[in-house]
Enzyme design. Structure first.
Site, short mmCIF file in Angstrom:
data_model
loop_
_atom_site.label_atom_id
_atom_site.label_comp_id
_atom_site.label_asym_id
_atom_site.label_seq_id
_atom_site.Cartn_x
_atom_site.Cartn_y
_atom_site.Cartn_z
CG HIS A 1 -7.15 38.52 41.16
ND1 HIS A 1 -7.46 39.46 40.18
CD2 HIS A 1 -5.86 38.21 40.97
CE1 HIS A 1 -6.36 39.69 39.46
NE2 HIS A 1 -5.38 38.94 39.93
CD GLU B 1 -11.23 38.37 38.64
OE1 GLU B 1 -12.31 38.74 38.17
OE2 GLU B 1 -10.51 39.09 39.37
CG HIS C 1 -11.67 47.14 38.01
ND1 HIS C 1 -10.74 46.31 38.60
CD2 HIS C 1 -11.32 48.39 38.39
CE1 HIS C 1 -9.86 47.03 39.28
NE2 HIS C 1 -10.19 48.30 39.16
#
EC number: 2.6.99.2
Length: 237
Positions: free
Chosen positions: A43, A70, A190
């Protein structure tokens, strides 16, 4: 089978704290794959405080499993994605200064924008996933964009799990089943951990992928990376 995608951002955070190249993000990535990870997630953020754009270009030809990038679909981010052509791009509504992802997309009010981004990525044969909270209308608009998958933002589940795991999982089961009914694949990520991952998988066994970074790397400090990946995969059986 639900795939485990290891997010290697925290490895880059540790490297960047001292400069230099220790730990080596590429080596850790390859080790994760050799230890059983079925995917690698990165990410990159605008300030490159952990994974750098240069890391993404270096990792792409080396990753032999699924490669998931991401991020917020800025012009720079999308340019990189189209050049790198990962297995999957996960669109995340992060502001440039957030510490970590803290919300899913409002797919209804961002429908036109997301639809254009999804079209762009899919035209390059990149599987596209949209990061969302477990709201049925949000899921419906995600499906209407033409996305292949959603990724359920599971921090609320992780926070509520110790107090009442049934209450914590309920909206996620409903959202996942609704998404599947609309033809979407379902990912999750997450704050998933060895404490809460097994129950999530038991209740949503058709998850395509879980993306886990922070908790996995923290566990690896005590268990070692090989054993940690083994234990996370056990939770997905």
């Amino acid at each position: 089978m639900t795939k485990l995608s290891v997010n290697v951002n925290k490895t880059a955070t540790l490297r960047n704290a001292r400069g230099g190249n220790i730990p080596n993000v590429l080596k850790v990535t390859l080790d994760c794959e050799s230890f059983g990870a079925e995917g690698i997630t990165v990410h990159p953020r605008p300030d490159e405080r952990h994974i750098r754009y240069a890391d993404v270009y270096e990792l792409r030809p080396a990753v032999s499993t699924e490669f998931n990038i991401e991020g917020y679909p800025s012009e720079k981010f999308l340019d990189m994605v189209l050049k790198v052509k990962p297995t999957q791009v996960t669109l995340v509504p992060d502001a440039h200064d957030v510490i970590t992802s803290n919300a899913g997309w409002d797919t209804k009010n961002n429908f036109d924008f997301l639809s254009k981004v999804v079209d762009l990525c899919k035209s390059a044969n990149i599987r596209t996933s949209i990061f969302v909270e477990p709201d049925l209308e949000i899921v419906e608009y995600a499906a209407k964009t033409g996305a292949d998958r959603i990724e359920l933002y599971t921090e609320p589940y992780a926070v509520r799990y110790p107090q009442d795991k049934e209450d914590a999982i309920k909206p996620f089961v409903e959202a996942a089943e609704h998404a599947r009914g609309l033809g979407l694949g379902v990912n999750a990520g997450h704050d998933l951990s060895l404490e809460n991952l097994r129950f999530l998988h038991e209740r949503i066994p058709f998850l395509s992928e879980v993306s886990i970074g922070h908790c996995l790397i923290c566990d690896a400090l005590y268990l070692g990376l090989r054993e940690t990946i083994k234990q996370y995969k056990e939770c997905l059986k």
